[in-house]
Design an enzyme around this catalytic site. Sequence first.
Site, short mmCIF file in Angstrom:
data_model
loop_
_atom_site.label_atom_id
_atom_site.label_comp_id
_atom_site.label_asym_id
_atom_site.label_seq_id
_atom_site.Cartn_x
_atom_site.Cartn_y
_atom_site.Cartn_z
CG HIS A 119 -23.77 -11.38 -27.42
ND1 HIS A 119 -24.62 -10.30 -27.55
CD2 HIS A 119 -24.23 -12.32 -28.30
CE1 HIS A 119 -25.54 -10.56 -28.45
NE2 HIS A 119 -25.33 -11.79 -28.92
CB CYS A 120 -25.96 -15.43 -23.69
SG CYS A 120 -26.62 -17.11 -23.66
N PRO A 121 -25.54 -16.22 -27.11
CG PRO A 121 -24.50 -17.96 -28.25
CD PRO A 121 -24.30 -17.00 -27.12
CG ASN A 124 -30.52 -12.64 -30.64
OD1 ASN A 124 -29.37 -12.51 -31.05
ND2 ASN A 124 -31.55 -12.05 -31.22
CG ASN A 125 -30.10 -9.05 -24.68
OD1 ASN A 125 -29.31 -8.17 -25.05
ND2 ASN A 125 -31.15 -8.77 -23.93
#
Length: 226
Positions: A119-121, A124-125
């Site tokens: 999950h890559c902040p 945001n996905n």
Amino acid sequence: MGRRVHFVIDPQGWCCMALIILVWLYNTIFIPKVILFPHYEEGHISVVAILCYYFCSLFCIASLLRASVADPGKLPENPKIPITEREYWELCNKCNMMRPKRSHHCSRCGHCVRRMDHHCPWINNCVGEDNHWLFLQLCFYTQILSSYTLILDFCHYYYFLPLKKENWDTTSIEKMSNCCEDISRPRKPWQQTFSEVFGTHWKILWFIPFRQRQPLRVSYHFANHV
């Protein structure tokens, strides 16, 4: 099959994306205004350099937005599992739903994602099976845009400005106080000024932090008014 929009409600992710967009917006406005357009008017660069920068910037923000809203591979609530593939499915112990193997549950998104990478902040996905290619595009165009910006900055300070015969042997305080005109000393080449700053004539050593600086002797002709 239509494209599904995947929007994650996560304030931390919103802050990260807002920071990225602000940095992108700043560079998209600042770099052309300060570097590209002035040097284009002076004939130092062609219009191709400006168009390439805007294309890279456009592709970078487009890949960012697409990667952030693209469905990463969210599993439906009641998946239809073929009989021949049931051995490749397993039960998620967090959402109690059947999922294919190599799927993982994302605590921020709140569901399982097929072939989830992470999950890559910053987007945001999740990065999963269906948007992994968009994430790679984002990494690629970000690298291209960053490298292009660094090259433009380097050319601006170390190539284009010397063409204007500006005085490199001037401190920031002297520039801000507008006292450069009152300093009646001959102008040194920028290479000599940087050699005195870094303490060596070997330019390759300017980039090495694991050394001691040795002050260079300055000829009396260039002796300072410090």
